[in-house]
Design a protein around this motif. Sequence first.
Motif: not given
Length: 293
Positions: A94-97, A108-119
Amino acid sequence: MHDEVIRDLSTGRIRYRYRLLRQPEPRTEPVVVIGGGLQGMYGWPHMEDQLTPVASLVTADLPGMGGADPLPADEGAELMGAALDQIIDDLGVPQINLFGYSYGAELAFGCAQRRPHRIARLALGGVVSHTSPEQLKQLRRAAEHLANGEHEQFATVTAEMQLCLDEDRHVPRRELVYRYVRRSMLHGAVHVPHLMDYLQRSLISGPSFDGGLSGVPSLVFTGEHDTITTPERQREFAATIEGCEFVTIADADHWVVLERSADVADLAFRFFTGEPLDSAPYLSPAILPGVVG
């Protein structure tokens, strides 16, 4: 002991892979580590030593890195982001660090912006949030040397622009680290045929750290003598992330992951397991640790 799994993936015709060191009894979500420019999946031994007792660890050869296919000249962060997203999906959790350093921080920042629910938690180090006119000039010099086949000069320019060479600022093993970085740049110039494409992308489209972020517990860290983007500017970037913590590591520059590798691994361990950061002995008081966003 932990199981090692290598997974081959592709996005379009570009093949890449990731390495999973599986922890059967984790204390926290899997940690995905994305490094700088040409750094592949075997370049994080201290992170392995520190984090695998408490979490599964994922490192990657993203397109253009390690043993992956070269990144096409007309592709960039969008394709890299798609590859990172695919790794997260392939893990089936469900989530990662997520840990991103230097160029990896942008991904990593772009990924967190796109998919905050997965981080679950986001750690960003050596964030290249600003490129000065002088640095762009140095990048152009490096590109010219590379285009002319002047590999030694290319290695010197790129190494010098990444490191703090001011003798009044204390960086342990400065000369040793300089030789290592320069040798790595020379190896890339000789053996990485798509290195010019990487430099051209750096010149044409600078990194994007706009848009802010909320809902993801975050940490930004840097060496106190980082000369690529100053700690003050990285702190300003951290303030765009809601609730973000910001720390500087003493006696280190942009290559803090090499100069203070065990300390960087310990910082990641503390952050991803919810332990306090302010008691870490290697933090610099030059910019006080704390929440800035």
